[in-house]
Design an enzyme around this catalytic site. Structure first.
Site, short mmCIF file in Angstrom:
data_model
loop_
_atom_site.label_atom_id
_atom_site.label_comp_id
_atom_site.label_asym_id
_atom_site.label_seq_id
_atom_site.Cartn_x
_atom_site.Cartn_y
_atom_site.Cartn_z
N HIS A 172 -18.27 66.61 -59.90
CA HIS A 172 -18.20 67.44 -61.21
C HIS A 172 -19.23 67.42 -62.15
O HIS A 172 -20.02 68.15 -62.43
CB HIS A 172 -16.61 67.35 -61.74
CG HIS A 172 -16.42 68.20 -62.76
ND1 HIS A 172 -15.35 67.77 -63.68
CD2 HIS A 172 -17.08 69.52 -63.20
CE1 HIS A 172 -15.34 69.04 -64.68
NE2 HIS A 172 -16.35 69.87 -64.14
N HIS A 197 -22.78 69.71 -64.03
CA HIS A 197 -23.12 69.83 -65.46
C HIS A 197 -24.28 69.22 -65.60
O HIS A 197 -25.28 69.86 -66.17
CB HIS A 197 -22.07 69.05 -66.15
CG HIS A 197 -20.55 69.76 -66.32
ND1 HIS A 197 -20.40 70.18 -67.61
CD2 HIS A 197 -19.61 69.86 -65.46
CE1 HIS A 197 -18.96 70.54 -67.44
NE2 HIS A 197 -18.56 70.55 -66.29
N HIS A 225 -18.85 74.99 -59.47
CA HIS A 225 -18.13 74.07 -60.57
C HIS A 225 -16.75 74.54 -60.70
O HIS A 225 -15.97 73.92 -60.76
CB HIS A 225 -19.04 74.71 -62.03
CG HIS A 225 -18.47 74.11 -63.06
ND1 HIS A 225 -17.35 74.96 -63.79
CD2 HIS A 225 -18.10 72.90 -63.51
CE1 HIS A 225 -16.82 74.08 -64.79
NE2 HIS A 225 -17.46 73.08 -64.74
N ASN A 282 -13.55 72.26 -60.76
CA ASN A 282 -12.96 72.19 -62.04
C ASN A 282 -11.40 72.59 -62.33
O ASN A 282 -10.72 72.12 -62.67
CB ASN A 282 -13.94 72.69 -63.13
CG ASN A 282 -13.54 72.71 -64.49
OD1 ASN A 282 -13.65 71.68 -65.06
ND2 ASN A 282 -12.89 73.56 -65.25
N ILE A 338 -17.03 74.70 -69.30
CA ILE A 338 -15.79 74.14 -69.66
C ILE A 338 -15.92 72.71 -68.97
O ILE A 338 -16.46 72.88 -67.57
CB ILE A 338 -14.44 74.87 -69.39
CG1 ILE A 338 -13.41 73.93 -69.95
CG2 ILE A 338 -14.17 74.89 -67.96
CD1 ILE A 338 -13.45 74.04 -71.48
#
Length: 913
Positions: free
Chosen positions: A572, A577, A764, A768, A913
């Protein structure tokens, strides 16, 4: 368009006695037409000149109307055009903002206003610079200052010469005291039709930023196609965004630059808060956004921290918009309250409350944290709670929503088939691999870690292979593994020395059943070898009696805790990110806003720098949520960095390449997506491949439109600079790796962009938005474990044997750890109201001035909607056991759309997020 006409009344074009100047300007590549001929109405009739895609059609249209038009080779004359400027208001203002707003309304009347100027694509032969209109001010700012609408439209009138040409840019000066959010500008009155400027940017006061802000029209241009009038502005805007790499950044700045991760620790607070610097030869890591903060007092190489609630710097336009921030803050408030009460209890009570049984966990959803746990009366006696907190308790905010995993079947998490199903349809479906060799082989250096021979033997699994031998099962592609041995073992001594942490390096073997489900058949638990004769490895197999049943539950819990750590820190955080941030920084620094590739990537970069900054501030930092709540503790980011160095490869991050790397698929040109899945009912892969192909087809059509041959790719200086900087600066520690894809052909570019968009959107989303629906019930997916599994020779075995359920709950996270974790994943799993989903764009039909591209995007949007319907049908197919069945959750994490809140579905365009 209707809005413009409504505001403007009758068209300025109708009122004007002249339009344009001396010739027709046709942009062949981008289908944009603008007439610069002086047109004089005859017999009070007027000609409507529409945008044409081909010159012959245009000439024919004019020829048919020659009786209405008289071409006058006269000198340039002046005419008016009008701009509608859309500004987005804040819903809530603090006192300081309200006062400043009133002052701006007053001073606007005396000349401290917002000033705009149009810039032509043409060069003025006299000045040798671009042609410009007169300066115009927003007329009605003071009159509309009290409007409470979300969007307010203002008017500005320009006077231009008839030989002005096409407006390609507009400059803005803000003489007010405070910034404002400029959403868009539409200019009408030119013969080519409305000219759109999609701004979506904060315009700072001149006292903070004296220069003019530049906004380009929605017409895309490759660098070598840039009109003469815009070349200098294009270069200047990029220089401004790059900055000089010096000094501390102000919150109002719009400067994009790179730095290493030297701000995760806080050595000024003591040795326990010192953390290693990530990025550099010693510990490779992607770069993050530079803030320029001064060093700490005790370590000149560590950057000083900004602690919440103070904001960390990201370029101003990257910050959350108000609705997103409100949604995030509400979640954070909820999290603070969920953390606050257990924290208070931990400090005033002699014991750190453990869950005593399943009823204690159930009460978090039915009664809240205080009631039923016997804490409310004790708390009220010792601490005077604010009335607000008491009201919130009454209103249920301290209750958690029931996670989806137990919404249909409260005991689903106990079943082995559900444990296997979550490996391919849960929140971390990218860890499972085909088993190539049995027993599995470690790649760790034996000189450092000793010989790491697996304890798995054929007798451990042969009874669960439906009559096959192990070799037959391997050859039939029936054996799969989730292998966390090598990623955890180097850090286990440190992890197990932490207070309240106990972990193994785990391997889990699965058998693919005839019904297409995965059945766990063995779990290997490894510890570092303390002596040559020490027993450091053990194997747990499916239960045969009551005692082994609890052993099996504990072993699965340890696997889940390992999986939670790898999921959060590697798959993740790192892979969606952290590794995307360099590409985003380089895009803003090297690609002009008018570059077609920037326009393509723009929605896929939204909010990522802000959420990554917030993560550095409170999630991945020393004593942050990840350290507090997950098994790796303070070693979490070192595990992430080890994965970056030893595992991450950009060329294998696309879905098809990743599936092949993990042995979950093999190339097969006869299949729809060019590969064959070895587990046909693999929901993440089957849905993901449809999404991947839709993105790839859209990107390919877009790229081929602007780059019909390879020379255009190779000669695009901005594009090449973006890719080179992303690698050589943003991923500097891996820049010499031979696996980086080349960028020399349109197909190269298509592959690179598809991978970036896939990672930012669908990948993502899949990793997530299921965190609370699956992890919100802690026994299903504990983020850490506090006890090892005792064997018969351990002193703890008697405690375990006397009350195995009590031992099981004492091994799970404590009440404080669990509720803190639940609050965080609740926030991370929430869609905000302003979310923009795959297939959607702000200013849907005008984000580009290229009609063919807009049409192609609409086709992409339609394909995304078709895929969503296909996913809905799959989730109703009873033959697909991993997504349909009694109590089985449908797989919706790759269903493209979603409403706000925790929905366990929806693909936002970006890592937001």
């Amino acid at each position: 368009m209707a809005l413009v006409n409504e505001i403007m009344g009758s068209s300025l074009m109708e009122k004007s006695q002249f339009l344009g100047s001396s010739n027709f300007l046709v942009n062949r590549k981008h289908n944009q037409f603008c007439s610069n001929t002086v047109l004089v109405p005859a017999q009070r009739k007027r000609i409507q000149v529409k945008r044409a895609s081909r010159v012959p059609n245009l000439v024919a249209a004019i020829s048919e109307n020659l009786d209405l038009v008289k071409v006058m080779p006269e000198k340039a004359v002046k005419f008016k055009v009008r701009a509608v400027v859309t500004v987005r208001n804040k819903h809530k203002e603090d006192l300081k903002e309200t006062i400043a707003k009133h002052l701006d309304a007053l001073t606007d009347k005396i000349g401290r206003n917002v000033v705009l100027e149009l810039v032509s694509t043409d060069i003025d032969p006299k000045t040798k610079g671009p042609k410009k209109s007169n300066q115009a001010v927003l007329k009605d700012w003071s009159e509309k200052s009290n409007l409470k609408a979300e969007r307010v439209n203002y008017i500005a009138d320009f006077v231009v010469d008839s030989n002005f040409g096409i407006p390609g840019a507009i400059t803005v000066i803000n003489k007010h005291r405070q910034e404002f959010l400029l959403e868009s500008i539409t200019v009408e009155g030119f013969a080519c039709g409305p000219v759109h400027f999609s701004c979506n940017s904060w315009v700072q006061s001149r006292k903070d930023h004296p220069g003019k802000r530049i906004f380009f029209s929605n017409q895309p241009y490759l660098p070598n196609e840039t009109p003469e009038g815009l070349k200098a502005l294009r270069e200047r805007e990029l220089r401004d965004l790059r900055g000089d790499g010096l000094g501390e950044r102000k919150l109002s700045d719009r400067i994009y630059d790179f730095d290493i991760y030297n701000d995760l620790g806080n050595p000024d607070k003591g040795i326990d808060f010192v953390r290693l610097t990530l990025g550099g030869e010693k510990i490779p890591y992607p770069r993050r956004c530079r803030t320029g903060r001064p060093p700490t007092d005790t370590d000149m190489n560590a950057e000083s921290r900004v602690e919440k609630p103070l904001p960390m710097y990201v370029p101003r336009d990257e910050r959350f918009e108000e609705s997103k921030m409100n949604s995030f803050s509400t979640g954070r408030l909820k999290g603070v309250l969920h953390n606050l009460i257990p924290s208070i209890m931990a400090s005033i009570s002699a014991t750190n409350h453990d869950f005593k049984g399943f009823s204690d966990i159930d009460s978090l959803y039915s009664e809240g944290l205080l009631l039923k746990l016997g804490l409310q009366d004790e708390l009220l006696k010792k601490i005077q709670l604010p009335k607000a907190v008491s009201k919130i308790q009454e209103g249920g905010l301290l209750k958690y929503d029931i996670p989806k995993i137990i919404s249909k079947d409260k005991f689903a998490w106990l079943r082995d088939d559900e444990f296997g199903r979550q490996a391919i349809a849960g929140i971390n479906p990218v860890g499972v691999e085909r088993l190539h060799n049995f027993p599995p082989v470690s790649k760790l250096d034996p000189e450092i870690y000793g010989r790491q021979e697996s304890a798995l033997k054929e007798e451990h699994i042969v009874g669960n292979l439906n009559g096959m031998t192990v070799q037959e099962a391997l050859e039939a592609n029936k054996l799969f593994i989730i292998d966390y041995h090598d990623i955890y073992l180097p850090f286990l001594d440190g992890i197990n020395a932490l207070d309240g942490r106990k972990a193994y390096a785990t391997r889990t073997i699965f058998f693919l059943t005839d019904s297409g489900t995965l059945k766990p058949i063995a779990i290997e638990l490894s510890l570092p070898q303390t002596a040559p004769s020490s027993r450091s490895k053990r194997v747990v197999t499916p239960p045969v009696d009551a005692t082994t049943d609890w052993m099996w539950k504990l072993a699965k819990a340890h696997v889940s805790a390992n999986d939670a750590g790898v999921h959060q820190l590697v798959n993740h955080w790192l892979r969606t990110h952290a590794t995307m941030e360099p590409f985003i920084l380089a895009a803003h620094r090297q690609l002009s806003a008018m570059h077609p590739i920037f326009k393509l990537l723009d929605p896929h970069m939204r909010y990522t720098l802000e959420i990554n900054a917030l993560a550095r501030q409170s999630l991945i930092c020393a004593d942050g949520v990840i350290e507090s709540c997950f098994t790796p503790g303070r070693y979490g980011m070192e595990i992430s960095a080890a994965a970056y160095k030893n595992f991450w490869r950009f060329d294998l991050e696309g879905l098809p390449a990743d599936l092949i790397r993990r042995g979950m698929a093999v190339p097969d040109p006869t299949q729809p997506h060019g590969l064959k899945l070895l587990i046909e009912d693999y929901p993440y892969a089957t849905d993901g491949l449809m999404i991947w192909s839709a993105i790839e087809n859209w990107v390919r059509s877009y790229v081929n439109h602007y780059y019909p041959d390879s020379s255009l790719v190779c000669n695009d200086k901005e594009l090449q600079a973006w890719y080179a900087e992303s690698i050589n600066v943003g991923h500097a520690d891996l820049r010499h790796a031979e696996w980086w894809p080349t960028l020399a052909t349109p197909e190269d570019l298509t592959s690179i962009l598809t991978t970036i968009i896939w990672l930012a959107s669908a990948q993502h989303a899949a990793l997530n938005f299921g965190q609370y629906p699956y992890g919100g019930y802690v026994p299903n997916r504990p983020p850490l474990m506090r006890r090892l599994i005792p064997d018969e020779n351990d002193p703890e075995f008697a405690i375990f044997h006397a009350d195995p359920q009590k031992y099981f709950f004492s091994a799970l996270p404590s009440l404080l750890q669990a509720t803190k974790f639940m609050a965080v994943v609740d926030t991370l799993s929430t869609h905000s109201p302003d979310e923009e989903y795959l297939g959607e764009r702000h200013h849907q039909s005008i984000w580009s001035g290229d009609a063919e591209v807009i049409e192609s995007f609409h086709e992409f949007s339609a394909e995304i909607r078709r895929i969503e319907k296909e996913i809905e049908q799959r989730n109703k197919d009873s033959k697909l056991r991993n997504r349909c069945g009694g109590g089985v959750l449908p797989y919706e994490l790759l269903a493209p759309s979603s409403g706000p809140g925790v929905t366990c579905r929806g693909i936002p365009n970006s890592v937001s997020i």
